[in-house]
Write a protein that holds these residues in place. Structure first.
Motif, mmCIF file in Angstrom:
data_model
loop_
_atom_site.group_PDB
_atom_site.id
_atom_site.type_symbol
_atom_site.label_atom_id
_atom_site.label_comp_id
_atom_site.label_asym_id
_atom_site.label_seq_id
_atom_site.Cartn_x
_atom_site.Cartn_y
_atom_site.Cartn_z
ATOM 1 N N ALA B 195 0.817 -1.221 0.000
ATOM 2 C CA ALA B 195 0.000 0.000 0.000
ATOM 3 C C ALA B 195 0.845 1.264 0.000
ATOM 4 O O ALA B 195 0.311 2.355 -0.033
ATOM 5 C CB ALA B 195 -0.924 0.008 1.219
ATOM 6 N N THR B 197 3.523 4.271 -1.323
ATOM 7 C CA THR B 197 3.332 5.218 -2.436
ATOM 8 C C THR B 197 3.550 4.581 -3.811
ATOM 9 O O THR B 197 2.840 4.881 -4.755
ATOM 10 C CB THR B 197 4.291 6.413 -2.259
ATOM 11 O OG1 THR B 197 4.031 6.976 -0.971
ATOM 12 C CG2 THR B 197 4.045 7.463 -3.316
ATOM 13 N N ASN B 198 4.540 3.698 -3.946
ATOM 14 C CA ASN B 198 4.796 3.082 -5.251
ATOM 15 C C ASN B 198 4.132 1.715 -5.369
ATOM 16 O O ASN B 198 4.592 0.855 -6.107
ATOM 17 C CB ASN B 198 6.299 2.956 -5.476
ATOM 18 C CG ASN B 198 6.929 4.305 -5.684
ATOM 19 O OD1 ASN B 198 6.427 5.111 -6.469
ATOM 20 N ND2 ASN B 198 7.998 4.585 -4.966
ATOM 21 N N LEU B 200 0.044 -0.267 -4.630
ATOM 22 C CA LEU B 200 -1.270 -0.503 -5.235
ATOM 23 C C LEU B 200 -1.890 0.730 -5.876
ATOM 24 O O LEU B 200 -2.565 0.627 -6.895
ATOM 25 C CB LEU B 200 -2.222 -1.032 -4.160
ATOM 26 C CG LEU B 200 -1.904 -2.428 -3.622
ATOM 27 C CD1 LEU B 200 -2.771 -2.733 -2.413
ATOM 28 C CD2 LEU B 200 -2.117 -3.473 -4.701
ATOM 29 N N ALA B 201 -1.661 1.901 -5.275
ATOM 30 C CA ALA B 201 -2.304 3.109 -5.798
ATOM 31 C C ALA B 201 -1.818 3.462 -7.206
ATOM 32 O O ALA B 201 -2.478 4.208 -7.922
ATOM 33 C CB ALA B 201 -2.067 4.278 -4.853
ATOM 34 N N ARG B 202 -0.666 2.939 -7.603
ATOM 35 C CA ARG B 202 -0.137 3.223 -8.944
ATOM 36 C C ARG B 202 -0.793 2.327 -9.996
ATOM 37 O O ARG B 202 -0.602 2.542 -11.182
ATOM 38 C CB ARG B 202 1.379 3.014 -9.012
ATOM 39 C CG ARG B 202 2.232 3.847 -8.115
ATOM 40 C CD ARG B 202 2.609 5.178 -8.762
ATOM 41 N NE ARG B 202 1.455 6.060 -8.782
ATOM 42 C CZ ARG B 202 0.935 6.650 -7.707
ATOM 43 N NH1 ARG B 202 1.456 6.460 -6.544
ATOM 44 N NH2 ARG B 202 -0.124 7.419 -7.800
#
Lengths: 144, 236
Positions: B195, B197-198, B200-202
């Motif tokens: 989770a 920064t680099n 799942l959100a990517r």
């Protein structure tokens, strides 16, 4: 049989952070937009749009239920289209759409701006842009 | 049949820039694999052609390459499925070492970040044998056990092309393998890693990874399950 691990991890043990919070917010705002747009279109049809507006005008109202969008139609009385209810719906639509769109832009920008400093700058600029657009939009909705 | 194969070539000791060379393979069969054609070119046309291969049966994952623009295993791709005009290039997003060989280190570095091994503090069962689980518990993560680390998924992902700091689909599949394993006790640590920064959100749900996977793992679904696990905390 192995002792079962917890089925649900507590909030502070599941990796929930700002990134994932915004990820779920983006999904929820998308759903909210569907609901608000549907409300505006159904409301317009109930208020007589079927005989007083063409499809383009109905859709324009649906995406932003703001009374200037019915000015150039055959609607005889603007009052039902200018109630606090519709201004509130328009305001909510503006806020969720802005939050959804700006976070989408940040997510794409993060693919290409990979330094922590660069990402921080993009985030600050995006938040300033989001607040500015929201304030201008709210002003237009409530003074029109 | 006659097959024309255009191959990406780059020798860092001689070339400043990559180029393509075209070879014609006479007497190819429609049941030949692209790997067979590459072996033919290396054996009869140019012995300097470099590519990875090992088991040649779709198990080791060595020969992932871009064939006619799509990430595939050369050993699983038949001529009859792609036609007689074939272009072969290295997988994207990783530095080319020579010809079709890329530097896999960034890929494996990301893979290692998700702790892709079994973690449990629970004592070994009294009988000293396996840690048992039900067929249903095993089925929960069956898909993600099939990964062969070929990197076809990660190198087909636009987010990985943009930044090799992005963990990538293969690392997420590895995390999924253990997060949903009833015996593993480090789901929390792994979710915190994926989770970041680099992580799942990517993922922009492009589905390229699912399309590219030679093992037909539903990678995008696995990533979606990890995303929901970070939100709901459900790891069963």
């Amino acid at each position: 049989m192995e002792k079962a691990k917890p089925k649900v991890l507590p909030l502070n043990k599941r990796g929930m952070n700002f990134e994932m919070f915004m990820w779920i917010i983006t999904r929820l705002t998308a759903l909210a937009m569907y609901g608000l747009i549907l409300t505006a279109i159904v409301g317009a049809l109930i208020m007589g749009a079927r005989n007083q507006m063409n499809l383009a005008d109905v859709l324009r109202w649906g995406f932003m239920p703001n009374n200037p969008h019915v000015l150039n139609t055959d609607v005889p009385d603007l009052a039902p289209w200018s109630t606090p209810f519709w201004r509130t719906v328009a305001s909510l639509l503006l806020l969720v759409a802005t939050a959804h769109g700006v976070h989408g832009l940040v997510a794409i920008a993060d693919d290409y701006i990979v330094t922590p400093r660069g990402r921080r700058i993009v985030r600050v600029l995006s938040i300033i842009m989001m607040i500015s657009m929201s304030l201008i939009g709210l002003y237009v909705i409530w003074i029109s | 049949m006659k097959v024309t194969i255009k191959i990406f070539r780059y020798n860092p000791e001689q070339d400043k820039k990559f180029h393509y060379e075209t070879y014609v393979v006479e007497n190819a069969h429609e049941t030949d694999r692209v790997l067979d054609l590459l072996e033919h070119v290396k054996g009869y046309n140019d012995g300097t052609l470099s590519f990875r291969r090992s088991c040649a049966h779709g198990v080791c994952g060595s020969d992932a390459m871009r064939i006619n623009g799509h990430n595939m295993l050369a050993c699983k791709t038949l001529v009859r499925d792609i036609g007689d005009q074939i272009t072969v290039e290295p997988i994207m997003g990783l530095k080319v070492v020579k010809d079709l060989i890329v530097d896999m280190e960034p890929f494996f570095d990301n893979y290692k970040k998700v702790l892709p091994w079994f973690i449990s503090d629970a004592p070994t069962p009294a009988d000293g044998r396996e840690r048992l689980q039900s067929p249903e518990q095993r089925a929960r993560f069956d898909e993600s056990t099939k990964c062969i680390l070929c990197a076809a998924c990660t190198t087909s992902c636009p987010s990985f092309w943009a930044s090799d700091d992005y963990l990538g689909p293969a690392a997420f599949v590895a995390a999924h393998r253990f997060v949903f394993d009833s015996r593993d006790q480090a789901a929390s640590e792994r979710l915190e890693i994926v989770a970041e920064t680099n992580g799942l959100a990517r993922c922009h749900t492009a589905f390229n990874c699912t399309m590219a996977c030679p093992r037909e793992i539903q990678i995008t679904q696995a990533i979606g399950e990890l995303k929901m696990a970070t939100v709901t905390g459900r790891v069963e």
